[in-house]
Design a protein around this motif. Structure first.
Motif, mmCIF file in Angstrom:
data_model
loop_
_atom_site.group_PDB
_atom_site.id
_atom_site.type_symbol
_atom_site.label_atom_id
_atom_site.label_comp_id
_atom_site.label_asym_id
_atom_site.label_seq_id
_atom_site.Cartn_x
_atom_site.Cartn_y
_atom_site.Cartn_z
ATOM 1 N N ALA A 289 34.278 140.314 49.783
ATOM 2 C CA ALA A 289 34.235 139.018 49.104
ATOM 3 C C ALA A 289 34.528 138.082 50.228
ATOM 4 O O ALA A 289 33.715 136.731 50.008
ATOM 5 C CB ALA A 289 35.741 139.108 48.492
ATOM 6 N N ARG B 172 30.433 139.095 52.414
ATOM 7 C CA ARG B 172 29.473 139.475 51.349
ATOM 8 C C ARG B 172 28.472 138.313 51.887
ATOM 9 O O ARG B 172 28.043 137.119 51.635
ATOM 10 C CB ARG B 172 29.291 139.542 49.599
ATOM 11 N N TYR C 214 31.033 138.741 38.429
ATOM 12 C CA TYR C 214 30.706 139.537 38.709
ATOM 13 C C TYR C 214 29.416 140.082 37.703
ATOM 14 O O TYR C 214 28.837 140.489 37.866
ATOM 15 C CB TYR C 214 31.074 140.885 38.672
ATOM 16 N N TRP D 75 26.383 137.197 37.393
ATOM 17 C CA TRP D 75 26.125 137.250 38.533
ATOM 18 C C TRP D 75 24.652 138.599 38.582
ATOM 19 O O TRP D 75 23.766 138.507 39.064
ATOM 20 C CB TRP D 75 27.048 137.079 40.127
ATOM 21 N N ARG D 76 25.446 139.345 38.474
ATOM 22 C CA ARG D 76 24.541 140.921 38.367
ATOM 23 C C ARG D 76 23.250 140.259 37.160
ATOM 24 O O ARG D 76 22.137 140.216 37.550
ATOM 25 C CB ARG D 76 25.100 141.892 38.187
ATOM 26 N N GLY E 238 37.485 137.529 35.864
ATOM 27 C CA GLY E 238 36.547 138.082 37.950
ATOM 28 C C GLY E 238 35.277 138.965 37.143
ATOM 29 O O GLY E 238 34.506 139.034 38.230
ATOM 30 N N PHE E 239 35.801 140.168 35.867
ATOM 31 C CA PHE E 239 34.812 140.540 35.550
ATOM 32 C C PHE E 239 33.337 139.681 35.392
ATOM 33 O O PHE E 239 32.505 140.519 35.466
ATOM 34 C CB PHE E 239 35.352 141.921 34.941
ATOM 35 N N GLY F 247 36.668 145.331 48.643
ATOM 36 C CA GLY F 247 35.806 145.100 48.178
ATOM 37 C C GLY F 247 36.664 143.796 48.364
ATOM 38 O O GLY F 247 35.398 142.873 48.737
ATOM 39 N N TYR G 24 29.972 145.857 33.744
ATOM 40 C CA TYR G 24 31.468 144.725 34.234
ATOM 41 C C TYR G 24 31.831 144.181 32.778
ATOM 42 O O TYR G 24 32.407 143.071 32.724
ATOM 43 C CB TYR G 24 31.025 143.582 35.626
ATOM 44 N N ARG H 23 24.294 147.063 35.800
ATOM 45 C CA ARG H 23 25.666 146.614 36.700
ATOM 46 C C ARG H 23 26.545 145.922 35.597
ATOM 47 O O ARG H 23 27.632 145.538 35.649
ATOM 48 C CB ARG H 23 25.603 146.938 38.058
ATOM 49 N N SER I 259 20.650 146.384 38.538
ATOM 50 C CA SER I 259 21.920 144.908 38.251
ATOM 51 C C SER I 259 22.355 144.915 36.979
ATOM 52 O O SER I 259 23.289 144.742 36.977
ATOM 53 C CB SER I 259 21.351 143.166 38.955
#
Length: 203
Positions: free
Chosen positions: A191, A194, A8, A11-12, A4-5, A187, A40, A36, A33
């Motif tokens: 999800a 968003r 993410y 994506w950033r 998951g991290f 959060g 992560y 971040r 971005s």
């Protein structure tokens, strides 16, 4: 958690390369971005290291990084400056939460009025208290630099341990911990709602 991290973070990083959906394409939003994504990515590495059997805690890793930074020329000043930046980020997160800026990231077309109210409350409370936790971590870094003692830098758990040393600490710790739980619940709702798409669909 590690996957998951990592997802993410990817994506950033994609936002850093192509611009954010809501915030648009600017050097500032791309830098945010990217920062971040780095954070992560480090969390993903920590999670995977636990899965692979590493016995080095997050606190130990952070102490090692801070010790290395403080060994550099003017390292004490560098760590103190980083701490002040972290404090500033925490204040900014809290202010953004109080102003409800997070709502711009959500697609409210699917929300009922009741759901919108719940999301706003959870997002506001969670974001403000998350900012307070970040401020606390920054303060610990500043204190680490002032004391010239890398052992004080132990991540979020260390920040709570520092807070625990003060009188009547438990209400603050419960309050901040509750805030992180609230932000986690928000959060999950983020999800679901968003806004993810192209710049042309921002409306």
């Amino acid at each position: 958690c590690g996957l998951g991290f990592l997802g993410y973070a990817v994506w950033r990083f994609s936002e850093a390369l192509g611009g954010a959906v809501v915030d648009g394409d600017s050097p500032t939003t791309r830098a945010k971005s990217f920062a971040r994504g780095v954070i992560y990515l480090l969390l993903a590495v920590t999670a995977f290291s636990v899965v692979l059997g590493s016995r080095t805690s997050q606190g130990s890793q952070q102490r090692g990084m801070v010790a290395w930074a403080m060994s550099l020329p003017a390292g004490q000043v560098l760590v103190g400056a980083i701490g002040l930046v972290v404090v500033g980020i925490g204040v900014g997160l809290a202010v953004e939460g109080a102003r409800g800026k997070f709502l711009a990231y959500l697609d409210g077309s699917d929300m009922s009025p009741r759901t919108r109210t719940v999301v706003r409350v959870l997002g506001t409370v969670g974001s403000v208290l998350r900012g307070c936790v970040v401020v606390l971590i920054g303060v610990v870094l500043v204190l680490t630099a002032v004391a010239n003692d890398p052992s004080m830098a132990t991540g979020m758990d260390g920040a709570f341990q520092v807070l625990a040393r003060f009188p009547w600490q438990w209400p603050q710790m419960v309050f901040l911990s509750f805030g992180l739980v609230v932000f986690g619940v928000y959060g999950l709702m983020e999800a679901r709602y968003r806004r993810v798409g192209t710049h042309g669909n921002e409306g």
